[in-house]
Design a protein around this motif. Structure first.
Motif, mmCIF file in Angstrom:
data_model
loop_
_atom_site.group_PDB
_atom_site.id
_atom_site.type_symbol
_atom_site.label_atom_id
_atom_site.label_comp_id
_atom_site.label_asym_id
_atom_site.label_seq_id
_atom_site.Cartn_x
_atom_site.Cartn_y
_atom_site.Cartn_z
ATOM 1 N N ASP A 192 55.557 -27.041 118.704
ATOM 2 C CA ASP A 192 55.071 -26.116 117.675
ATOM 3 C C ASP A 192 56.030 -26.060 116.483
ATOM 4 O OD1 ASP A 192 52.764 -25.462 118.895
ATOM 5 O OD2 ASP A 192 53.370 -23.453 119.554
ATOM 6 N N ALA A 193 55.464 -26.182 115.288
ATOM 7 C CA ALA A 193 56.259 -25.989 114.076
ATOM 8 C C ALA A 193 56.560 -24.503 113.923
ATOM 9 C CB ALA A 193 55.480 -26.500 112.878
ATOM 10 N N LEU A 194 57.546 -24.199 113.084
ATOM 11 C CA LEU A 194 57.931 -22.790 112.932
ATOM 12 C C LEU A 194 56.788 -21.946 112.408
ATOM 13 C CD1 LEU A 194 61.502 -23.333 111.446
ATOM 14 C CD2 LEU A 194 60.932 -22.502 113.741
ATOM 15 N N ILE A 195 56.094 -22.473 111.426
ATOM 16 C CA ILE A 195 54.922 -21.739 110.937
ATOM 17 C C ILE A 195 53.747 -22.713 110.888
ATOM 18 C CG2 ILE A 195 56.318 -20.213 109.472
ATOM 19 C CD1 ILE A 195 54.288 -22.279 107.498
ATOM 20 N N ARG A 196 52.556 -22.201 110.780
ATOM 21 C CA ARG A 196 51.398 -23.069 110.590
ATOM 22 C C ARG A 196 50.413 -22.398 109.645
ATOM 23 N NH1 ARG A 196 51.482 -22.585 116.491
ATOM 24 N NH2 ARG A 196 50.525 -20.599 117.009
ATOM 25 N N GLU B 79 47.209 -19.984 104.325
ATOM 26 C CA GLU B 79 48.160 -18.892 104.493
ATOM 27 C C GLU B 79 49.071 -19.238 105.668
ATOM 28 O OE1 GLU B 79 48.161 -16.232 102.650
ATOM 29 O OE2 GLU B 79 46.178 -16.187 101.705
ATOM 30 N N PRO B 80 50.371 -19.059 105.490
ATOM 31 C CA PRO B 80 51.274 -19.340 106.604
ATOM 32 C C PRO B 80 51.108 -18.305 107.706
ATOM 33 C CG PRO B 80 52.485 -18.990 104.549
ATOM 34 C CD PRO B 80 51.074 -18.604 104.293
ATOM 35 N N GLN B 81 51.067 -18.774 108.915
ATOM 36 C CA GLN B 81 50.948 -17.888 110.069
ATOM 37 C C GLN B 81 52.108 -18.198 111.012
ATOM 38 O OE1 GLN B 81 48.526 -15.644 110.183
ATOM 39 N NE2 GLN B 81 47.512 -16.419 108.328
ATOM 40 N N PRO B 82 52.460 -17.237 111.828
ATOM 41 C CA PRO B 82 53.542 -17.528 112.773
ATOM 42 C C PRO B 82 53.184 -18.698 113.684
ATOM 43 C CG PRO B 82 53.051 -15.185 112.716
ATOM 44 C CD PRO B 82 51.966 -15.860 111.941
#
Lengths: 307, 632
Positions: free
Chosen positions: B134-138, B144-147
């Motif tokens: 998993d990348a830090l955000i997606r 929109e960036p999500q956790p």
């Protein structure tokens, strides 16, 4: 004969050496390199450091000597475009596939072409001749990518008789690539065989053979074919290395995991180790095929002497 | 910013974006499905995200509590015909064994790794990748960036030190936990000269990771870069200059496992035996050049759980993608691989035309550019003259086709944060009379004494070759200048473009985002960028704006910089690409509902760890009408 072979093989080694130099210089002279920035420039110091890590900052002759030194010890390096295997492993994985496809194409296309050529020559200016000539011309003139696309649309998409591509799961996967690959060579084989035989048929000794009452089969198979074969072998021999090293279009189109695409992609990727390997492979094959062709002449025509 | 190289020229890349809380994100490629929708682009593109709040987020409010189970679609489908890996399938979903998605990758493109942090440009064309951690955000479908692996993040006052708190539940499927050390090891690897990471520039300026360039240059060891762990689940990034956009940029952060990286090397994911996953999928099979298969990771503990249980990626030549789709072999073809002829067939076919789905992909803009340091293009009047001879409407109508693009009069596409396209549309207008006048003022009346030009293209497909030919013809006709179009091989083009001094006098090329912030796109025109145009004022504006914390002021300064760029005309903008994918109607999910811009295709970055599309897509129960048995 032994002296002849030694001489030829020595010549081959020299060719090999020359090809390696020319290929090496050519690949380094085309713009761009394997670690070029695809989009945005790197800081120059970073770029220089990367080049240093891969020895690409060395003078060309040093790079060449390093490469050849390793190659002579059997180490052809690691392909930049397939870094999880050595060049030898990569060729070992893909070339047999191309040999299998190309080899079966050679047998069927060249064999079929010669048979068609013979039939056309025997039945000159009949419907059979016209059909063979038409098919041969079609095979020669329609590029294999057109044939490939057309077959995919008809036999895979519309009729669904054949798988659209793939390798090794189903024997029917062999059909379309073989046809696409083989139509051209088959056309050439048929045309040359027909022309060569037609020429031989007008010779005095054929007339003599017929005059002494030999059957047509014996005339063609025993007397005509053998003499007609020399020009055919001259033309068809060199097709073999092309066919058994694969072609990018047919292989990628029908998803055949062969060597063919690397002849193109190694250059576009500036994959230096792979460029050198495929160049040397092809140079070696061509040298061998010409040698074999020359040897075959002596078998076919006892008057030919190798000196 | 990239584009498809070799396969090119279209390798699709991820890019992306967002500016939600004002951050941009980036992403990469991938294609994916969509739901039925019109074949023409939405009449109105999304307005530029106004005033993205690019303020450093001091406490990320969107963070998901660590223990929260994840990832169900935000409009949860009613439950369900079954349960897979602990999540309930939507009510109209096909049975688990039919939850299979198939698409092609380009078997002529170089494909050496499925990990972004190992290589970007050798990552295949249209390949399914970056699914094993998993990348830090997606991103969501609105960019929109999500956790992602980071549940929350915050920075210090001046946005130079960023703290990411990792999801403590994440586990590798060898039973070891995912820790900040894995991220640190990955970034250290990518900054090492040995890696020769082809995307290394990305973590350079603006907002460079501390010591990043020095590590690449061998001046400090990679252990000195500004990425460190503070405890097992706290990851710290330090940057050389304020980087309010860093979280967005850190979309490209799917880590390698430190243990395998050290034991096997960076290509440990090339074989299922050595591969290890903490992401939504595991690698089941990879026959190089032929076939790549993933299965849902039963041990996945993150928040992006997939319904689709199997992803099959088949190597094929792009020319056969459309035929394969028609034959029912694949579920989705990315529009980049469809030719003008294919699109004509699709438009005329009542069934296929219902399967078209539009995306903005990576907000890519095609443009003409000049060597602005040397005659004749060092004269702004000459450049401006050229900027008035491109008839964008006609090009779109007659060559590009309306589903594939919209006219561009400036660089940032509508919908991109900070885009000011409407206000800038009156500068580079189509006005041949004005163009002739400007050229005459520059001393080249009727093209007299003007050197013959070669218009360089970067391995472009026929459609853009035709665009270039049309432009060349107009230049000849309206300005009396001879232009020869030359479509160059990709590496040759880039080597000549990046050469100092540049070897390209006049060219046509495109750029798409890497992360959704104006600093990314506008950075191309910095004097350190790839084009031979230097403008100190522009440099100062872009660099200053990049570091500004006040979102509104920041965007305004970027817009001023873009206005200067358009007026100075080092480039003539031609069109912004939209991408019309083909996707089977049985693929469903929230990711395929219209986004803010009205686009309902699978938006960039598609099926990868950089998008939450994974957790919403599923195969519905109409699949059996078209695909009686699940693909194996």
């Amino acid at each position: 004969m032994v002296a002849y072979l030694l001489q030829r093989l020595t010549g081959l080694a020299v060719v090999f050496f020359l090809v390696s130099i020319v290929a090496f210089l050519l690949m380094h002279s085309i713009p761009g390199g394997p670690f070029d920035e695809a989009q945005m420039p790197l800081p120059p110091a970073a770029k220089a450091n990367i080049m240093r890590k891969y020895g690409l900052d060395q003078p060309l002759h040093v790079q060449y000597l390093n490469y050849m030194g390793n190659a002579l010890r059997g180490d052809f390096g690691i392909s930049f475009s397939s870094p999880s295997e050595t060049v030898i492993e990569l060729i070992g994985r893909t070339w047999p596939v191309s040999i299998a496809l190309g080899g079966s194409t050679v047998l069927i296309a060249l064999g079929g072409g010669i048979v068609l050529g013979i039939l056309a020559a025997i039945r000159q200016n009949t419907w059979l001749d016209y059909i063979v000539t038409f098919t041969a011309t079609l095979g020669l003139t329609v590029p294999n990518f057109v044939v490939a696309l057309w077959m995919i649309l008809v036999f895979a998409v519309q009729l669904k008789w054949l798988p659209i591509g793939g390798w090794g799961d189903d024997w029917r996967q062999l059909i379309m690539p073989m046809v696409a690959l083989g139509l051209g060579p088959m056309g050439i084989a048929a045309r040359y065989t027909r022309a060569s035989l037609a020429d031989v048929f007008t010779s005095d000794y054929i007339r003599t053979a017929r005059a002494k009452g030999l059957g047509e089969y014996a005339v063609v198979m025993r007397h005509a074919i053998k003499n007609a074969l020399i020009p055919i072998i001259t033309v068809l021999g060199p097709m073999v290395p092309n066919l058994i090293t694969g072609t990018i279009f047919v292989e990628t189109m029908f998803r055949v995991p062969g060597l063919g695409k690397f002849f193109v992609t190694s250059v576009t990727d500036r994959d230096y180790p792979m460029i050198m390997a495929v160049m040397l492979l092809v140079a070696g094959l061509w040298g061998l095929v010409y040698l074999l062709t020359d040897l075959l002449y002596t078998v076919i025509d006892p008057r030919v002497k190798l000196v | 910013m990239h584009d498809r190289k070799k396969a090119l020229s279209r390798r699709n890349f991820l890019r992306a974006a967002s500016a939600g809380a004002g951050l941009a994100v980036l992403a990469a490629c991938g294609g994916a499905p969509a739901s039925p929708q019109p074949t023409t682009p939405p009449a109105t593109l999304p307005p530029p995200t106004t005033a993205p709040t690019l303020v450093p987020i001091v406490e990320q409010p969107t963070a998901t509590p660590a223990a929260e189970p994840a990832a169900a679609p935000t409009t949860p489908p009613a439950v369900s015909s079954g349960t897979i890996n602990g999540i309930a399938l939507p009510e109209d979903a096909a049975p688990p064994e039919q939850q299979v998605y198939v698409r092609y990758f380009d078997n002529t493109a170089t494909f050496t790794t499925i990990d972004f942090m190992v290589s970007v440009y050798n990552g295949g064309g249209n390949a399914l990748r970056d699914l094993l951690s998993d990348a830090l955000i997606r991103l969501d479908r609105n960019f929109e960036p999500q956790p992602g692996a980071a549940l929350r993040w915050f920075s210090n006052e001046d946005a130079t030190v960023w703290t990411f708190e990792l999801d403590p539940n994440l586990m590798w499927n060898d039973g070891t936990p995912v820790t900040a050390d894995d991220y640190v090891a990955t970034f250290q690897y990518s900054s090492s000269p040995e890696a020769a990471w082809d995307f290394a520039w990305y973590y350079s300026a603006p907002g460079a990771i501390k010591n990043w360039d020095k590590a690449l240059a061998g001046e400090v060891p990679p252990t000195e870069i500004g990425v460190r762990a503070e405890g097992p689940h706290t990851l710290i990034f330090e940057t050389e200059t304020p980087a309010p956009f860093l979280p967005a940029k850190l979309m490209y952060s799917a880590p390698l496992q430190k243990k395998q990286l050290e034991a096997v090397g960076p290509l440990y994911n090339n074989k299922p035996e050595t591969s290890v996953s903490s992401g939504p999928y595991v690698l089941k099979e990879w026959r190089i050049g032929e076939r790549l298969v993933y299965e849902a990771n039963p041990d996945y503990k993150g928040t992006n759980k997939p319904y689709i249980q199997k992803l099959i990626n088949i190597g094929a030549k792009p020319e056969t993608f459309f035929a394969g789709y028609q034959a029912g072999e694949v579920d989705h073809v990315t529009g980049e691989y469809l030719t003008t002829a294919d699109n004509e067939i699709i438009a005329a076919d009542p069934e296929l035309s219902q399967q078209v789905r539009l995306t903005t992909q990576d907000f890519r803009t095609d443009y003409l550019f000049f060597d602005c340091q040397n005659p004749p293009f060092n004269d702004i009047r000459v450049r401006q003259a050229f900027s008035h001879i491109v008839d964008r409407d006609s090009l779109i109508r007659n060559i590009i086709t309306p589903t594939q693009g919209i006219p561009a009069y400036s660089f940032l596409m509508p919908g991109f944060p900070g885009s000011n396209s409407e206000a800038l549309s009156s500068i580079q207008t189509y006005d041949p009379e004005l163009a002739r006048q400007l050229l005459a003022e520059a001393g080249y009346e009727g093209g007299a004494n003007f050197p013959k030009l070669t218009l360089w293209l970067r391995s472009e497909p026929p459609v853009r070759q035709a665009v270039a030919q049309a432009i060349a013809a107009t230049i000849k006709q309206e300005l009396g200048i001879e232009v020869e179009v030359s479509n160059k091989e990709f590496d040759t083009f880039m080597a000549a473009l990046n050469a100092k001094p540049t070897q390209v006098q006049f060219g046509m090329v495109s750029y798409g985002i890497d992360y959704l912030d104006p600093s990314n796109m506008l950075g191309v025109w910095l004097s350190t960028g790839r084009h031979n145009w230097w403008n100190q004022t522009y440099d100062e504006m872009v660099l200053k704006a990049s570091e500004m914390l006040d979102a509104e002021e920041r965007i305004k300064l970027f817009q001023d910089a873009e206005r200067l760029l358009v007026e100075e005309a080092p480039a003539v903008w031609i069109y912004h690409r939209t991408i019309a994918d083909l996707m089977k109607p049985y693929i469903k999910g929230e990711a395929l509902e219209p986004n803010k811009g009205g686009f309902s295709g699978l938006q960039w970055p598609g099926i990868s760890a950089y998008s939450n599309a994974i957790s919403t897509l599923y195969i519905d129960n109409t699949v059996t009408e078209l695909r009686s048995t699940p693909p194996a």
